[in-house]
Design a protein around this motif. Structure first.
Motif, PDB file in Angstrom:
ATOM      1  N   PRO A 181       0.754  -1.174   0.139  1.00 24.47           N
ATOM      2  CA  PRO A 181      -0.014   0.014   0.007  1.00 24.47           C
ATOM      3  C   PRO A 181       0.777   1.333  -0.004  1.00 24.47           C
ATOM      4  O   PRO A 181       2.170   1.223   0.485  1.00 24.47           O
ATOM      5  CB  PRO A 181      -0.734  -0.070   1.358  1.00 24.47           C
ATOM      6  N   ASP A 182       0.343   2.218  -0.386  1.00 21.00           N
ATOM      7  CA  ASP A 182      -1.098   2.498  -1.218  1.00 21.00           C
ATOM      8  C   ASP A 182      -0.511   2.294  -2.767  1.00 21.00           C
ATOM      9  O   ASP A 182       0.287   3.126  -3.148  1.00 21.00           O
ATOM     10  CB  ASP A 182      -1.611   3.813  -1.011  1.00 21.00           C
ATOM     11  N   HIS A 201       1.571   0.653 -12.573  1.00 20.33           N
ATOM     12  CA  HIS A 201       0.894   0.776 -11.312  1.00 20.33           C
ATOM     13  C   HIS A 201       0.813   2.204 -10.744  1.00 20.33           C
ATOM     14  O   HIS A 201       1.413   3.242 -11.374  1.00 20.33           O
ATOM     15  CB  HIS A 201       1.564  -0.126 -10.507  1.00 20.33           C
ATOM     16  N   PRO A 203       1.444   4.236  -7.496  1.00 17.16           N
ATOM     17  CA  PRO A 203       1.713   4.602  -6.002  1.00 17.16           C
ATOM     18  C   PRO A 203       1.090   5.756  -5.533  1.00 17.16           C
ATOM     19  O   PRO A 203       1.218   6.642  -6.371  1.00 17.16           O
ATOM     20  CB  PRO A 203       3.431   4.278  -5.880  1.00 17.16           C
ATOM     21  N   SER A 204       0.756   5.764  -4.241  1.00 15.74           N
ATOM     22  CA  SER A 204      -0.017   6.993  -3.738  1.00 15.74           C
ATOM     23  C   SER A 204       0.908   7.427  -2.794  1.00 15.74           C
ATOM     24  O   SER A 204       1.581   6.509  -1.691  1.00 15.74           O
ATOM     25  CB  SER A 204      -1.535   6.807  -3.109  1.00 15.74           C
ATOM     26  N   THR A 205       1.727   8.412  -2.835  1.00 15.85           N
ATOM     27  CA  THR A 205       2.757   9.034  -1.877  1.00 15.85           C
ATOM     28  C   THR A 205       2.064  10.028  -0.665  1.00 15.85           C
ATOM     29  O   THR A 205       0.959  10.392  -1.043  1.00 15.85           O
ATOM     30  CB  THR A 205       3.995   9.736  -2.450  1.00 15.85           C
ATOM     31  N   GLU A 212       0.639   9.540  -9.940  1.00 11.95           N
ATOM     32  CA  GLU A 212       1.296   9.248 -11.341  1.00 11.95           C
ATOM     33  C   GLU A 212       1.510   7.856 -11.859  1.00 11.95           C
ATOM     34  O   GLU A 212       1.520   6.853 -10.931  1.00 11.95           O
ATOM     35  CB  GLU A 212       2.456  10.343 -11.712  1.00 11.95           C
ATOM     36  N   TRP A 214       3.453   4.646 -12.949  1.00 17.16           N
ATOM     37  CA  TRP A 214       4.754   3.965 -13.050  1.00 17.16           C
ATOM     38  C   TRP A 214       4.659   2.814 -13.539  1.00 17.16           C
ATOM     39  O   TRP A 214       3.412   1.979 -13.808  1.00 17.16           O
ATOM     40  CB  TRP A 214       5.183   3.825 -11.473  1.00 17.16           C
TER      41      TRP A 214
ATOM     42  N   PRO B 180       8.374   0.883  -4.829  1.00 17.27           N
ATOM     43  CA  PRO B 180       7.828   2.429  -5.214  1.00 17.27           C
ATOM     44  C   PRO B 180       7.599   3.204  -3.919  1.00 17.27           C
ATOM     45  O   PRO B 180       7.314   2.676  -2.999  1.00 17.27           O
ATOM     46  CB  PRO B 180       6.867   1.931  -5.949  1.00 17.27           C
ATOM     47  N   PRO B 181       7.158   4.481  -4.217  1.00 18.19           N
ATOM     48  CA  PRO B 181       7.092   5.329  -3.138  1.00 18.19           C
ATOM     49  C   PRO B 181       5.743   5.094  -2.763  1.00 18.19           C
ATOM     50  O   PRO B 181       4.764   4.642  -3.224  1.00 18.19           O
ATOM     51  CB  PRO B 181       7.230   6.955  -3.788  1.00 18.19           C
ATOM     52  N   ASP B 182       5.354   5.580  -1.244  1.00 16.47           N
ATOM     53  CA  ASP B 182       6.332   5.885  -0.515  1.00 16.47           C
ATOM     54  C   ASP B 182       6.630   4.760   0.167  1.00 16.47           C
ATOM     55  O   ASP B 182       5.778   4.039   0.870  1.00 16.47           O
ATOM     56  CB  ASP B 182       5.903   6.969   0.703  1.00 16.47           C
ATOM     57  N   PRO B 203       6.036   0.814   3.951  1.00 19.79           N
ATOM     58  CA  PRO B 203       5.137   1.551   3.140  1.00 19.79           C
ATOM     59  C   PRO B 203       4.311   2.772   3.852  1.00 19.79           C
ATOM     60  O   PRO B 203       3.775   2.454   5.084  1.00 19.79           O
ATOM     61  CB  PRO B 203       4.026   0.436   2.405  1.00 19.79           C
ATOM     62  N   SER B 204       4.239   3.850   3.417  1.00 19.97           N
ATOM     63  CA  SER B 204       3.378   4.944   3.914  1.00 19.97           C
ATOM     64  C   SER B 204       2.109   5.031   2.977  1.00 19.97           C
ATOM     65  O   SER B 204       2.193   5.270   1.917  1.00 19.97           O
ATOM     66  CB  SER B 204       4.355   6.030   3.594  1.00 19.97           C
ATOM     67  N   THR B 205       1.154   4.987   3.789  1.00 19.52           N
ATOM     68  CA  THR B 205      -0.134   4.970   2.959  1.00 19.52           C
ATOM     69  C   THR B 205      -0.792   6.219   3.105  1.00 19.52           C
ATOM     70  O   THR B 205      -0.514   7.024   3.988  1.00 19.52           O
ATOM     71  CB  THR B 205      -1.115   4.045   3.543  1.00 19.52           C
ATOM     72  N   SER B 206      -1.642   6.861   2.219  1.00 21.99           N
ATOM     73  CA  SER B 206      -2.108   8.051   2.270  1.00 21.99           C
ATOM     74  C   SER B 206      -3.499   8.242   2.729  1.00 21.99           C
ATOM     75  O   SER B 206      -3.655   9.383   3.286  1.00 21.99           O
ATOM     76  CB  SER B 206      -2.211   8.612   0.781  1.00 21.99           C
TER      77      SER B 206
END
Lengths: 349, 349
Positions: A181-182, A201, A203-205, A212, A214, B180-182, B203-206
């Motif tokens: 996640p995310d 994919h 990713p949500s940062t 965007e 990836w 991938p981020p984050d 992972p850092s979720t939003s």
């Protein structure tokens, strides 16, 4: 560019889907994955259900309890000041967020691609802690005769991407979480490119980055790496706030065509297209400047979450892109675009 | 539990590190990865530098311009109301966030593990768009005689995890983005377990999820999958807000020992320990109830970002855990804990 919406649109609505239990109601059937299976078109529908509320002062949220292996519900008093009910999709509490509906996947079958019969039982239902809030937005990639289904596994642990597969749309095998996640809006290319699998994919940062598209590589569809950002936002446009992969990419002579979605700061979701290099799919050859499909019809503009067209799957047959897409987070719709017209609408990256 | 802090602490401070260019100043040298290399202890230091400001009304932020292949700077007027300067680590603008310093990696070498000589030149410096805001928090895993370095690649695209490797700490090979981020706080296990590589990651979720420790598997160190959440937050504790992998896990008879960090809602960072199953590292056998190391010494409590102890590497030698750790996002410190005492401090999961 001519976009032919089916006159039957919306082709599937919540009224067509009996809820999985009598104390729930179907509020959405949308964002379906699509595949051709023998003589039929199969839609893997995202069905969203919610518990019937006992009265107007109460919000009841559903979730899957993995320990007890069953759905449970939790009631909230809509006047409770500790919780924010302003977004119809969620309840924001002081230490946790809940979803007001729970989604799972259900199969619909059609001979003509427009009139569908819907299975009575779910095809994929939450069954572990990563799916406690539901299963959403499936994409189907046909690889070596097997149908791989990736979907968003949603829970209090975040929105991860999980993979399952089937050969017959009767028995499904789960393959676990493939992207942590995310991460959502994953679209796995239907064949290896130079010996490697690829997937788009999103990713949500949490702080620095933006939503965007990836690209990742894999030797086995299960483990993913070599992540690269390949398609960015465009400021002051229909795709200024977030973009994500949509349909599974399909191959034409010129490269890979991806139908993706973009949204602006008003949360208006449109569809765009991008042409990626055949052998080096991290290279964008051409891209929509304007949407190829945007919310215009009433069923696209009004619903549970209006002004949304969102595709998780398209078929490319007879030089035609056959787009299945969710509308207003409520129903399913169908449109056709000739590939030549679509390509002509793209401009150099 | 007895924690023996080195009397030389902090063992490396910004004053010990000449900046990479005369118009910059070193503001931090912290969160180093560690490895034993022949007869020496090698620290891969995270060095944070920032441009000297021309006056007190100006904030100058550095970044790497991948197109021009050089560092560039951007000036902000501290009275500009469009920007938020309240966090000393960043500048928050209306459409982008900038970091006030740029980090890269530099090598320090020691015979006794406490007195270090620092290389004049950087070992790893930003060189692509994913590293435009810097390279942070390296961990070194020794696998098959090769030293694998994972680190946070920070840019306007988010905080991703990248991998590099070296055999001699002179020449490094980059292997791209592995998560991938984050995603940060990645610690790769130093050997295969039942034929698979494993890594802890964070992972850092939003929206829905929380910053907790996950485990991933890999066939090749480059592509990662089978993600599972393995260590969660503990409410109302020193680790109530976020936790993340710290040192590279080391093996003892009873399983794998991981020194990790946890923070509370006041952003006070402490170190804890967890014992993971030897063959099934997703199973937590025992875990710290209280921190094994918390900010107490003045150099841990005061600095660029105070009340922080944060480890990216430890050596396990002679039944002793030799912890190298960043303090207050400013300097490096060293402490020793006997393994038996550490294990006795853990309680069943």
């Amino acid at each position: 560019m001519n976009v032919f919406r089916a006159s039957e649109n919306p082709i599937i609505t919540p009224a067509d889907v009996t809820p999985s239990r009598p104390d729930f109601e179907t509020i959405g059937v949308f964002n379906a994955g699509v595949a051709r299976y023998n003589d039929t078109v199969i839609l893997l529908l995202r069905v969203a259900e919610r518990p019937l509320a006992p009265d107007e002062r109460t919000c009841v949220v559903p979730m899957y309890d993995a320990g007890a292996n069953r759905l449970v519900t939790r009631e909230f008093d809509l006047s409770d000041p500790r919780f924010d009910f302003s977004d119809p999709r969620s309840v924001q509490g002081p230490s946790a967020v809940y979803l007001t509906s729970l989604s799972y996947l259900r199969i619909a079958r059609s001979r003509d691609g427009v009139h569908f019969e819907i299975d009575d039982a779910p095809a994929l239902f939450p069954d572990n802690i990563y799916e406690a809030y539901g299963i959403e937005d499936p994409r189907i990639s046909v690889i070596g005769g097997r149908y791989y289904v990736n979907y968003s596994a949603v829970s209090s642990l975040g929105v991860a991407t999980a993979l399952a597969s089937t050969e017959d749309f009767v028995t499904f095998q789960r393959h676990g979480i493939i992207l942590p996640p995310d991460n959502k809006d994953v679209a796995i290319f239907p064949e290896k490119i130079q010996g490697r699998y690829y997937a788009l994919h999103r990713p949500s940062t949490s702080a620095l980055g933006r939503p965007e598209i990836w690209l990742a590589e894999s030797p086995d569809l299960l483990c993913w790496g070599h992540h690269r950002r390949v398609i960015g936002l465009r400021p002051d446009s229909w795709e200024s706030a977030r973009i994500g992969g949509g349909a599974v990419p399909f191959r034409i002579d010129q490269g890979w065509v991806e139908i993706y979605h973009g949204a602006d700061t008003e949360n208006r979701y449109c569809l765009g297209a991008v042409l990626l290099d055949a052998d080096e799919p991290w290279k964008v050859i051409a891209r929509s400047r304007q949407p190829i499909l945007e919310p215009q019809a009433p069923y696209e503009c009004e619903g549970f979450f209006g002004d949304v067209v969102f595709s998780c799957g398209a078929l490319y047959e007879e030089k035609t892109v056959k787009i299945y897409y969710g509308v207003a987070d409520t129903s399913m719709a169908y449109a056709e675009i000739a590939i030549d017209e679509l390509l002509n609408s793209l401009t150099e990256a």
